[in-house]
Write an enzyme that holds these catalytic residues in place. Structure first.
Site, mmCIF file in Angstrom:
data_model
loop_
_atom_site.group_PDB
_atom_site.id
_atom_site.type_symbol
_atom_site.label_atom_id
_atom_site.label_comp_id
_atom_site.label_asym_id
_atom_site.label_seq_id
_atom_site.Cartn_x
_atom_site.Cartn_y
_atom_site.Cartn_z
ATOM 1 C CG ASP A 62 -11.866 -0.867 -2.587
ATOM 2 O OD1 ASP A 62 -11.227 -1.769 -2.010
ATOM 3 O OD2 ASP A 62 -12.652 -0.099 -1.993
ATOM 4 C CB VAL A 63 -8.787 -5.944 -3.357
ATOM 5 C CG1 VAL A 63 -7.720 -5.750 -4.434
ATOM 6 C CG2 VAL A 63 -8.279 -5.501 -1.983
ATOM 7 C CG ASN A 89 1.010 -7.485 -2.319
ATOM 8 O OD1 ASN A 89 1.711 -7.924 -1.404
ATOM 9 N ND2 ASN A 89 0.955 -6.200 -2.619
ATOM 10 C CE1 TYR A 157 -1.903 -6.598 8.391
ATOM 11 C CE2 TYR A 157 -0.397 -7.709 9.895
ATOM 12 C CZ TYR A 157 -0.704 -7.254 8.622
ATOM 13 O OH TYR A 157 0.171 -7.457 7.583
ATOM 14 C CE LYS A 161 -1.784 -9.462 5.906
ATOM 15 N NZ LYS A 161 -1.784 -9.456 4.430
HETATM 16 N N1 NAD Z 1 5.197 -3.840 5.742
HETATM 17 C C1 NAD Z 1 5.200 -4.825 6.630
HETATM 18 O O1 NAD Z 1 5.845 -4.750 7.687
HETATM 19 C C2 NAD Z 1 4.428 -6.087 6.344
HETATM 20 C C3 NAD Z 1 4.720 -7.239 7.101
HETATM 21 C C4 NAD Z 1 4.032 -8.420 6.818
HETATM 22 C C5 NAD Z 1 3.074 -8.447 5.823
HETATM 23 N N2 NAD Z 1 2.808 -7.309 5.108
HETATM 24 C C6 NAD Z 1 1.807 -7.420 4.045
HETATM 25 O O2 NAD Z 1 2.444 -7.145 2.802
HETATM 26 C C7 NAD Z 1 1.449 -6.704 1.850
HETATM 27 C C8 NAD Z 1 1.969 -5.499 1.112
HETATM 28 O O3 NAD Z 1 2.217 -4.461 2.029
HETATM 29 P P1 NAD Z 1 3.327 -3.357 1.775
HETATM 30 O O4 NAD Z 1 4.215 -3.385 2.967
HETATM 31 O O5 NAD Z 1 3.875 -3.475 0.412
HETATM 32 O O6 NAD Z 1 2.387 -2.050 1.919
HETATM 33 P P2 NAD Z 1 2.228 -0.714 1.055
HETATM 34 O O7 NAD Z 1 1.352 0.156 1.899
HETATM 35 O O8 NAD Z 1 3.575 -0.188 0.644
HETATM 36 O O9 NAD Z 1 1.450 -1.184 -0.263
HETATM 37 C C9 NAD Z 1 0.094 -1.550 -0.219
HETATM 38 C C10 NAD Z 1 -0.577 -1.104 -1.521
HETATM 39 O O10 NAD Z 1 -1.928 -1.584 -1.476
HETATM 40 C C11 NAD Z 1 -2.799 -0.558 -1.944
HETATM 41 N N3 NAD Z 1 -4.135 -0.759 -1.374
HETATM 42 C C12 NAD Z 1 -4.551 -0.528 -0.097
HETATM 43 N N4 NAD Z 1 -5.854 -0.827 0.038
HETATM 44 C C13 NAD Z 1 -6.278 -1.267 -1.180
HETATM 45 C C14 NAD Z 1 -7.531 -1.735 -1.662
HETATM 46 N N5 NAD Z 1 -8.617 -1.794 -0.884
HETATM 47 N N6 NAD Z 1 -7.602 -2.125 -2.968
HETATM 48 C C15 NAD Z 1 -6.511 -2.069 -3.769
HETATM 49 N N7 NAD Z 1 -5.306 -1.614 -3.370
HETATM 50 C C16 NAD Z 1 -5.188 -1.226 -2.077
HETATM 51 C C17 NAD Z 1 -2.142 0.731 -1.480
HETATM 52 O O11 NAD Z 1 -2.617 1.841 -2.243
HETATM 53 C C18 NAD Z 1 -0.666 0.414 -1.682
HETATM 54 O O12 NAD Z 1 -0.247 0.803 -2.985
HETATM 55 C C19 NAD Z 1 0.171 -6.492 2.670
HETATM 56 O O13 NAD Z 1 -0.677 -7.611 2.515
HETATM 57 C C20 NAD Z 1 0.668 -6.422 4.113
HETATM 58 O O14 NAD Z 1 -0.335 -6.820 5.022
HETATM 59 C C21 NAD Z 1 3.463 -6.148 5.338
#
Ligand code: NAD
Length: 259
Positions: A62-63, A89, A157, A161
């Site tokens: 858990d980060v 990430n 959010y 960021k």
């Molecule tokens: N999906 C979008 O539209 C979008 C847009 C811009 C930025 N982002 C960013 O991209 C990054 C990745 O998101 P994604 O779209 O791949 O999401 P996702 O939900 O598919 O993957 C996120 C992963 O992080 C894990 N996770 C969540 N909380 C955690 C914690 N406390 N400790 C460790 N692991 C944890 C989850 O179990 C999941 O496997 C994030 O930082 C998100 O903010 C996403």
């Protein structure tokens, strides 16, 4: 094989950008530590890497908890002997996508800050400590968002960021004398990862297709961003091809910010 001989730690490696990047890093020759709060998902990504002939270590982490991030980096160093790349990430959405600032509870706020900012802070801190112990530099990559570059609402959010972006640039300056680089990728809308479902959006195929259409319409290049788009940008930024690139907030957004 841009990452041959490197060891990379990737957080959130169980899904979306983290999973795609872990697989891409391994395909480029890296040994990959796949960290996720969902241990099964981390194991699944690690298994895919090993099945393709690569080396991986799944870690449940858990980060938002510093002791777990510290143990993650120590574990990576002990297992593979060296840590070269740390990709912070993980990011979570507001629990109710579309919620206005005043609809966020104190708990919503604390959780977003703890995971999105705390997780990146702990990841950067323990990466820098490890890189300084090793004495040969290192690479940090963080996942920010276009939400930290322009405003469209989503205040809490977006603020987390923005903090990730400023952490990235400051760590780049502090780390530069030690050969430590730090950059961030800033993705735009990715309807195909689990992120939107984590924010309560419906995840059935029809709803995702509708979301993809809306997202594509926002991007000048006319298509949604995929996890693989981010993984390709990530590989460049963590590789030696970017050895003179630091402090950069790199949009992966189909031109969204340029508009
Ligand atoms: N999906 C979008 O539209 C979008 C847009 C811009 C930025 N982002 C960013 O991209 C990054 C990745 O998101 P994604 O779209 O791949 O999401 P996702 O939900 O598919 O993957 C996120 C992963 O992080 C894990 N996770 C969540 N909380 C955690 C914690 N406390 N400790 C460790 N692991 C944890 C989850 O179990 C999941 O496997 C994030 O930082 C998100 O903010 C996403």
């Amino acid at each position: 094989m841009l990452l041959q001989g490197k060891t990379a730690v990737v957080t959130g490696a169980g899904s979306g950008v983290g999973a795609a990047s872990a697989l891409r890093f391994a395909a480029e020759g890296a040994r990959v530590v796949c960290a996720d709060i969902q241990g099964d998902a981390a194991q699944d990504t690690a298994r895919q890497i090993e099945n393709a002939g690569g080396a991986a270590l799944p870690v449940t982490c858990d980060v938002a908890r510093e002791a777990e991030v510290e143990a993650l980096i120590a574990n990576a160093a002990a297992h593979f002997g060296h840590v070269d790349i740390v990709f912070n990430n993980v990011g979570v959405p507001t629990p109710r996508l579309g919620a206005t600032l005043e609809e966020h509870t104190a708990d919503d706020f604390q959780r977003l800050v703890a995971v999105n900012v705390g997780g990146v802070f702990f990841g950067c801190k323990h990466a820098v400590l490890q890189f300084k112990r090793q004495g040969s530099g290192g690479v940090i990559l963080n996942t920010g968002s276009v939400a930290g570059l322009v405003a469209w609402g989503g205040a809490v959010y977006s603020a987390t960021k923005g903090a990730v972006h400023q952490l990235t640039r400051s760590v780049a300056i502090e780390g530069a004398p030690f050969g430590i680089r730090a950059n961030a990728i800033c993705p735009a809308g990715m309807p195909y990862t689990h992120f939107m479902a984590a924010g309560g959006a419906p995840a059935d195929a029809e709803s995702v297709a509708r979301m993809a259409e809306r997202t594509a319409a926002n991007h000048p290049l006319g298509r949604p961003i995929t996890a693989e788009d981010c993984a390709q940008a990530a590989v460049f930024l963590v590789s030696d091809n970017a050895s003179n690139v630091t402090g950069v907030l790199f949009p992966v957004d189909g031109g969204y910010v340029a508009k």
